[in-house]
Write a protein that holds these residues in place. Structure first.
Motif, short mmCIF file in Angstrom:
data_model
loop_
_atom_site.label_atom_id
_atom_site.label_comp_id
_atom_site.label_asym_id
_atom_site.label_seq_id
_atom_site.Cartn_x
_atom_site.Cartn_y
_atom_site.Cartn_z
N SER A 1 0.72 -1.21 0.00
CA SER A 1 0.15 -0.05 -0.15
C SER A 1 0.88 1.12 0.13
O SER A 1 2.03 1.41 0.30
CB SER A 1 -1.03 0.10 1.34
OG SER A 1 -0.09 0.26 2.52
N LYS A 2 0.20 2.27 -0.14
CA LYS A 2 0.96 3.67 -0.23
C LYS A 2 1.52 3.97 1.21
O LYS A 2 2.52 4.63 1.23
CB LYS A 2 0.14 4.70 -0.73
CG LYS A 2 -1.13 5.00 -0.12
CD LYS A 2 -1.98 6.16 -0.62
CE LYS A 2 -3.33 6.30 0.10
NZ LYS A 2 -4.51 5.26 -0.20
N GLY A 3 0.93 3.22 2.12
CA GLY A 3 1.44 3.57 3.49
C GLY A 3 2.52 2.54 3.79
O GLY A 3 3.29 2.48 4.98
N GLY A 4 3.11 1.89 2.62
CA GLY A 4 4.26 0.98 3.06
C GLY A 4 4.00 0.04 4.23
O GLY A 4 4.94 -0.39 5.16
N SER A 5 2.82 -0.67 4.15
CA SER A 5 2.44 -1.71 5.20
C SER A 5 2.18 -1.06 6.69
O SER A 5 2.02 -1.67 7.48
CB SER A 5 3.20 -3.07 5.15
OG SER A 5 3.14 -3.59 3.90
#
Length: 291
Positions: A45-49
């Protein structure tokens, strides 16, 4: 079917229930900053997991305090693990790592650190730092392996070979550090046998713990594009419960199972939608394991 859960391990180790506080230390990843690639792994994800992590703009201490407030009604012991979760948490200059990790160890309510990273981001100086920290408070290093199969690794753009994992695991174990290996179940084109081979491999390789993670298909990922175009399938709940049961059968009882499923942020989840009801999923899994 008996297995050694992380909750039980924490009670055995610390004498009480311990909660994880997910921290975003503001790091990036070699699979995003151009060192290996700029796109990240196809599922990331764009949140880097780290979609459930605290705000990266806050200091480590402030993030811990914010995390404590989230669970204060559930917890009486006040014991927590600082979980460096978002992106690659050993991918920064050594002085930066030292400052952030030491800040976490100094918090009186933090009993351990859990550091999620990639096996290709563990140079000797970082392992030496982790060993140093482990002498102050216990350190778990979580390695995102996902699969042992090189063809799958190339497809998901992991960016390193299985041999890199083997080397990292060996060095961490030599340093006396507790290693947790992440395996994703349901990766594209993998059979049940492929997934079980990954689980069996890491158990025999010497991992201390294992996280079994359901493949989530999230918005704004290349995996989502493949799923929506019909190139990738998602597990049904029944299929997932079945593979978990098979995995638990082959995991030795001395290896701690840190996770049997996982969360995808509901606002970003495309499939499988049944995974959003985590309580129901865990109930189904526990029922199957008790049969």
């Amino acid at each position: 079917m008996k297995y050694y859960s992380f909750n039980q391990y924490l009670k055995d180790t610390f004498g009480c229930k311990v909660y994880k506080i997910s921290i975003n230390a503001g790091f990036t990843c070699p699979n995003r900053d151009g060192k290996i690639d700029t796109r990240g792994c196809i599922f990331c994800s764009k949140g880097g997991s780290g979609d459930f992590a605290e705000d990266a703009k806050l200091s480590i201490t402030e993030q811990i305090e914010s995390g404590k407030k989230r669970v204060e009604k559930k917890i009486k012991s006040g014991k927590y693990i600082a979980y460096f979760q978002a992106f690659t948490n050993t991918y920064a200059p050594i002085e930066t790592l030292k400052a952030k990790f030491y800040e976490a160890t100094r918090h009186p309510d933090i009993v351990a650190l859990s550091i999620a990273t990639r096996p290709d981001c563990l140079p000797d100086e970082v392992i030496a730092l982790l060993k140093e920290l482990n002498n102050i408070k216990p350190v778990f290093v979580e390695l995102g392996l996902q699969t042992i199969h090189e063809k799958t690794a190339e497809y998901i753009r992991r960016g390193y070979t299985l041999a890199v994992y083997d080397t990292a695991l060996k060095k961490l174990k030599e340093a006396g550090i507790n290693v947790v290996t992440h395996i994703i179940l349901g990766l594209p084109n993998e059979t049940k046998e492929d997934m079980l081979k990954s689980v069996d491999y890491v158990c025999k390789a010497g991992t201390d713990g294992i996280k079994l993670q359901l493949l989530h298909i999230l918005k704004e990922t290349d995996l989502a594009d493949a799923y929506l175009s019909g190139k990738v399938n998602a597990f049904t709940l029944e299929e997932y419960v079945d593979i978990i049961k098979e995995c638990v059968k082959i995991i030795p009882e001395n290896i701690v199972i840190h996770r049997l499923t996982g969360d995808g942020a509901k606002k970003d989840l495309i499939a499988p939608l049944w995974s959003a009801d985590k309580k129901n999923v865990l109930n189904k899994i526990n029922k199957a394991l008790s049969e």
